[in-house]
Design an enzyme around this catalytic site. Structure first.
Site, PDB file in Angstrom:
ATOM      1  N   ALA A   1      40.076  38.393  37.701  1.00  0.00           N
ATOM      2  CA  ALA A   1      39.814  39.799  37.408  1.00  0.00           C
ATOM      3  C   ALA A   1      40.679  40.299  36.254  1.00  0.00           C
ATOM      4  O   ALA A   1      40.309  41.217  35.545  1.00  0.00           O
ATOM      5  CB  ALA A   1      40.066  40.647  38.658  1.00  0.00           C
ATOM      6  N   SER A   2      41.835  39.651  36.048  1.00  0.00           N
ATOM      7  CA  SER A   2      42.714  40.172  34.983  1.00  0.00           C
ATOM      8  C   SER A   2      42.737  39.272  33.761  1.00  0.00           C
ATOM      9  O   SER A   2      43.090  39.724  32.674  1.00  0.00           O
ATOM     10  CB  SER A   2      44.144  40.357  35.504  1.00  0.00           C
TER      11      SER A   2
ATOM     12  N   GLY B   1      41.113  35.319  31.872  1.00  0.00           N
ATOM     13  CA  GLY B   1      40.294  34.103  31.965  1.00  0.00           C
ATOM     14  C   GLY B   1      40.928  33.026  31.118  1.00  0.00           C
ATOM     15  O   GLY B   1      41.728  33.311  30.227  1.00  0.00           O
TER      16      GLY B   1
ATOM     17  N   ASP C   1      36.754  31.632  42.789  1.00  0.00           N
ATOM     18  CA  ASP C   1      38.046  31.163  42.275  1.00  0.00           C
ATOM     19  C   ASP C   1      39.029  30.844  43.398  1.00  0.00           C
ATOM     20  O   ASP C   1      39.791  29.878  43.313  1.00  0.00           O
ATOM     21  CB  ASP C   1      38.635  32.153  41.271  1.00  0.00           C
TER      22      ASP C   1
ATOM     23  N   THR D   1      45.414  38.692  41.062  1.00  0.00           N
ATOM     24  CA  THR D   1      45.070  40.106  41.216  1.00  0.00           C
ATOM     25  C   THR D   1      45.071  40.447  42.703  1.00  0.00           C
ATOM     26  O   THR D   1      45.578  41.455  43.135  1.00  0.00           O
ATOM     27  CB  THR D   1      43.691  40.359  40.606  1.00  0.00           C
TER      28      THR D   1
HETATM   29  N1  ATP Z   1      56.069  35.177  34.412  1.00  0.00           N
HETATM   30  C1  ATP Z   1      55.633  35.830  35.474  1.00  0.00           C
HETATM   31  N2  ATP Z   1      56.513  36.326  36.367  1.00  0.00           N
HETATM   32  C2  ATP Z   1      56.088  36.989  37.463  1.00  0.00           C
HETATM   33  N3  ATP Z   1      54.782  37.221  37.747  1.00  0.00           N
HETATM   34  C3  ATP Z   1      53.866  36.735  36.882  1.00  0.00           C
HETATM   35  C4  ATP Z   1      54.239  36.023  35.710  1.00  0.00           C
HETATM   36  N4  ATP Z   1      53.091  35.683  35.058  1.00  0.00           N
HETATM   37  C5  ATP Z   1      52.055  36.175  35.784  1.00  0.00           C
HETATM   38  N5  ATP Z   1      52.531  36.796  36.871  1.00  0.00           N
HETATM   39  C6  ATP Z   1      51.746  37.459  37.909  1.00  0.00           C
HETATM   40  O1  ATP Z   1      50.494  36.793  38.026  1.00  0.00           O
HETATM   41  C7  ATP Z   1      49.441  37.743  38.010  1.00  0.00           C
HETATM   42  C8  ATP Z   1      48.188  37.140  37.413  1.00  0.00           C
HETATM   43  O2  ATP Z   1      47.898  36.030  38.212  1.00  0.00           O
HETATM   44  P1  ATP Z   1      46.641  35.098  37.801  1.00  0.00           P
HETATM   45  O3  ATP Z   1      46.740  34.725  36.375  1.00  0.00           O
HETATM   46  O4  ATP Z   1      46.543  34.039  38.829  1.00  0.00           O
HETATM   47  O5  ATP Z   1      45.482  36.157  38.008  1.00  0.00           O
HETATM   48  P2  ATP Z   1      43.997  36.046  37.432  1.00  0.00           P
HETATM   49  O6  ATP Z   1      43.545  34.632  37.584  1.00  0.00           O
HETATM   50  O7  ATP Z   1      43.944  36.648  36.115  1.00  0.00           O
HETATM   51  O8  ATP Z   1      43.229  36.999  38.382  1.00  0.00           O
HETATM   52  P3  ATP Z   1      42.578  36.653  39.772  1.00  0.00           P
HETATM   53  O9  ATP Z   1      43.604  36.920  40.779  1.00  0.00           O
HETATM   54  O10 ATP Z   1      41.414  37.565  39.850  1.00  0.00           O
HETATM   55  O11 ATP Z   1      42.195  35.208  39.733  1.00  0.00           O
HETATM   56  C9  ATP Z   1      49.962  38.886  37.169  1.00  0.00           C
HETATM   57  O12 ATP Z   1      49.341  40.098  37.581  1.00  0.00           O
HETATM   58  C10 ATP Z   1      51.445  38.885  37.485  1.00  0.00           C
HETATM   59  O13 ATP Z   1      51.741  39.775  38.543  1.00  0.00           O
HETATM   60  C1  LIG Z   2      36.647  40.693  45.432  1.00  0.00           C
HETATM   61  C2  LIG Z   2      37.145  39.438  46.085  1.00  0.00           C
HETATM   62  O1  LIG Z   2      37.727  39.736  47.324  1.00  0.00           O
HETATM   63  C3  LIG Z   2      38.132  38.807  45.181  1.00  0.00           C
HETATM   64  O2  LIG Z   2      37.398  38.217  44.135  1.00  0.00           O
HETATM   65  C4  LIG Z   2      38.913  37.703  45.871  1.00  0.00           C
HETATM   66  O3  LIG Z   2      38.112  36.957  46.760  1.00  0.00           O
HETATM   67  C5  LIG Z   2      39.336  36.777  44.813  1.00  0.00           C
HETATM   68  O4  LIG Z   2      38.766  35.752  44.693  1.00  0.00           O
HETATM   69  C6  LIG Z   2      40.425  37.151  43.909  1.00  0.00           C
HETATM   70  O5  LIG Z   2      40.617  36.164  42.943  1.00  0.00           O
HETATM   71 MG    MG Z   3      42.762  33.585  39.037  1.00  0.00          MG
END
Ligand code: ATP
Ligand SMILES: C[C@H](O)[C@H](O)[C@@H](O)C(=O)CO
Ligand code: MG
Length: 479
Positions: A10-11, A13, A234, A256
């Site tokens: 969500a945040s 890719g 994911d 996220t």
């Molecule tokens: N260096 C860091 N130190 C602490 N926290 C971090 C650091 N880098 C990333 N994060 C945490 O990881 C989060 C993002 O995690 P990640 O990249 O797994 O999310 P995403 O894959 O973008 O989203 P989703 O959860 O939807 O898969 C950020 O919001 C932050 O809080």
């Molecule tokens: C909306 C969902 O609950 C969310 O996508 C969660 O399942 C997830 O996969 C977050 O990365």
């Molecule tokens: Mg992720």
């Protein structure tokens, strides 16, 4: 063989290339891009065409690196979908699960069919934005015009290959599948006036979806590139990419969202699991992901937007370390934190309403977020042990949140469980493992997790003694 994981959260890719080199999995980030939903005329939606172009951009980089042959797997967040007509044209924006249109839908639908009945059929948690509720809120004439309902990762795969499937791990998050039949539940489809034929056929992870459509070649000209279905939810890929040290381990996919749970061979559908809103999302190889959605790093992501000064996540952690621990108790799973206008203001309002010190600085805000997430994680671990009767010996924190060493230690201290942190790219790694199993390079997930343990740095956090019961009691007092 080169494998490319397309992992879109969500945040953010990313495209991650992976190759088995002797007894190691070598990965390389090829392309990273921001994601996030937009608001227009009161609707929150994803810029799905932009995401598609980011994938194409990443594949063009693969070509520039000199590769001609690869497989590609796509995973994204859950529940959201795209409606297409019989010509394959998108009928509307890809509405985000953060949109407010389904705020009251569970209440509406459960006047017609009880929560217990829905849960007995599906085993899926009640989140206001599950696909079932989103589809119920769609305009009937739009549903009538819809030829196919494609989940987001399946839509992206359709755009790249021309072939559409419904991959099962993500399909389960719709709350439309009958867990015993492993098929759609006719009562639930009828309830929302959607036909089974409006979905593509099911696909398990590891099946060939097709080759990249010719018209995409000019920009990356990958003559021999096959798209393979992976665990397209994911979180299912993140669970697959969890190192799995020891026997009684739980996972926490920390991004996220924080998804905390265990892998089971059968669904856990009981009064207690319903009462505590646990879910049985489908996992790889007919397993189940018995887990709970916890509002995770969404909170700090939104606080970051609220503050005048921009902090990166490492800075938030450093600022949080400077403040006194456990000064505020906040139930971040309250619906008020799903999508407030200003997260920092919402947290301050909560503290004001509960006569607690109001956090003002970045350190105080980040500190109260991490303190309370550690308590919430601990409560979920205790619930998991009570509901399943299984003892949890350790917790694997994977995903971006695994880089938060303060929260890793706080979670170990409050829960009393050893925490293993990493890999931070577990989702992409799980995606890659499934492609490697499909290609015959790995026998199964057991071998894949052995490869993970050999290939990536996994940090151990040993619990220090804290007054857990006191913290939980104070949390319940304010929560
Ligand atoms: N260096 C860091 N130190 C602490 N926290 C971090 C650091 N880098 C990333 N994060 C945490 O990881 C989060 C993002 O995690 P990640 O990249 O797994 O999310 P995403 O894959 O973008 O989203 P989703 O959860 O939807 O898969 C950020 O919001 C932050 O809080
Ligand atoms: C909306 C969902 O609950 C969310 O996508 C969660 O399942 C997830 O996969 C977050 O990365
Ligand atoms: Mg992720």
């Amino acid at each position: 063989m080169l494998h490319i994981a397309v992992d879109i959260g969500a945040s953010s890719g990313r495209l991650v290339a992976g190759e088995r080199k002797e007894n190691k999995l070598e990965i390389k980030e090829i392309h990273r891009f921001a994601n996030g939903f937009m608001e227009r005329e009161g609707t929150s939606y994803w810029d799905i065409d932009h995401l598609l172009m980011e994938i194409v951009k990443g594949l063009a980089t693969v070509k520039k690196l000199g590769y001609e042959t690869c497989t590609v797997g796509i995973d994204t967040w859950a529940v959201d979908y795209v409606l297409i007509d019989e010509k394959g044209n998108r009928l509307q924006e890809a509405v985000s699960y953060r949109d407010k249109r389904t705020e009251k839908t569970i209440e509406k639908l459960t006047k017609k069919i009880s929560k217990g009945f829905i849960y007995e059929k599906t085993g899926i948690q009640f989140l206001p934005f599950n696909t079932i509720y989103q589809l119920f809120e769609e305009a009937p004439e739009l549903i009538r015009k819809t030829d196919k309902i494609l989940m987001v990762p399946d839509y992206l795969g359709f755009r790249l290959t021309g072939n559409a499937v419904l991959e099962v791990t993500n399909a389960s998050t719709m709350q439309l599948l009958n867990v015993k039949k492993r098929d759609f539940d006719d009562d639930l489809l009828e309830l929302i006036s959607v036909k089974k034929e409006q979905f593509p056929y099911f696909s398990e992870p590891g099946q060939e979806l097709g080759r990249l459509k010719k018209e995409w070649f000019p920009s990356y000209d990958l003559p021999d590139c096959k798209i393979v279905t992976v665990a397209s939810h994911d979180t299912a890929s993140a669970v697959a990419g969890t190192p799995g040290i020891g026997e009684g381990w739980a996972y926490l996919s920390s991004g996220t969202w924080s998804l905390l749970g265990i892998e089971t061979s059968e669904p856990v559908i009981t009064d207690l699991s319903l009462e505590n809103n646990y879910t049985n999302e489908w996992g790889t190889f007919q397993s189940f992901r018995f887990l709970k959605n916890i509002i995770g790093m969404w909170i700090i992501q939104e606080v970051r937007k609220s503050l005048p000064q921009d902090y990166n996540y490492s800075q938030f952690v450093e600022e949080a370390k400077k403040v006194e621990r456990f000064q505020r108790f906040i139930n971040f799973n309250d619906d008020r934190f799903i999508n407030p206008i200003d997260m920092a203001v919402e947290i301050q309002a909560y503290c004001r309403e509960t006569n607690q010190p109001i956090p003002e600085t970045a350190g105080e805000l980040a500190g109260c977020i991490y303190d309370n997430l550690a308590i919430i994680y601990t409560m979920v671990i205790k619930e998991l042990e009570e509901i399943t009767g299984q003892s949890i010996d350790c917790l694997h924190i994977v995903g971006g949140g695994a880089q938060n060493e303060l929260l890793n230690q706080l979670t170990a201290d409050v829960s009393g469980k050893t925490v293993y942190a990493g890999p931070s790219e577990a989702t992409a790694i799980g995606n890659l493992l499934l492609q490697m199993i499909a290609a015959g390079e790995l026998a199964d997930l057991h071998e894949g997790r052995q490869l993970i343990r050999k290939s990536f740095d996994i940090k151990e956090f040993i619990p220090a003694a804290v007054q857990t019961e006191t913290l939980i009691n104070r949390f319940n007092q304010y929560g």
